[in-house]
Design a protein around this motif. Structure first.
Motif, short mmCIF file in Angstrom:
data_model
loop_
_atom_site.label_atom_id
_atom_site.label_comp_id
_atom_site.label_asym_id
_atom_site.label_seq_id
_atom_site.Cartn_x
_atom_site.Cartn_y
_atom_site.Cartn_z
N GLY A 12 0.75 -1.25 -0.21
CA GLY A 12 -0.14 -0.07 -0.02
C GLY A 12 0.98 1.24 0.01
O GLY A 12 2.09 1.23 0.20
N GLU A 13 0.17 2.56 -0.20
CA GLU A 13 0.76 3.64 -0.19
C GLU A 13 1.04 4.28 1.03
O GLU A 13 0.53 4.18 2.01
N ALA A 14 2.44 4.41 1.26
CA ALA A 14 2.79 5.24 2.65
C ALA A 14 2.56 6.49 2.89
O ALA A 14 2.67 7.32 1.67
N LEU A 15 2.25 7.03 3.93
CA LEU A 15 1.92 8.54 4.16
C LEU A 15 2.73 9.12 5.41
O LEU A 15 2.97 8.42 6.17
N ALA A 16 3.38 10.20 5.28
CA ALA A 16 4.16 10.75 6.39
C ALA A 16 3.20 11.70 7.20
O ALA A 16 2.54 12.61 6.35
#
Length: 90
Positions: A12-16
């Motif tokens: 999945g897409e990682a988010l900071a």
């Protein structure tokens, strides 16, 4: 700023994101997967959080963790909970 790698568990897409400070604490940062919600520990800077996220476990450990998640249906359960929260606007 370094580019975030996809989630090592589900792809999945990682988010900071910043952690919301409470009671006068400093703002800290973490990275999480938008699909299965796995996350890093809190770090002092976004760069430290990204570095921690992009660091990968030994392949044997990662393979074991992926197998455990899939065998126990956790990838589906976590993704379903995330989709429900997004739908409910939480």
């Amino acid at each position: 700023m370094a580019e975030l790698k996809p989630c090592p568990f589900c792809g999945g897409e990682a988010l900071a994101r910043p952690n919301l400070p409470t009671y006068g604490c400093e703002v800290m940062y973490y990275v999480f997967c938008g699909k299965c919600l796995v996350r890093t520990q809190l770090k002092w800077t976004t760069e430290q959080a990204i570095e921690a996220w992009n660091r990968r476990a030994e392949s044997e450990e990662l393979a074991f963790t992926r197998q455990f998640i899939h065998e126990h249906g956790l990838d589906f359960a976590l993704a379903s909970a995330w989709e429900k929260e997004k739908k409910d606007g939480k």
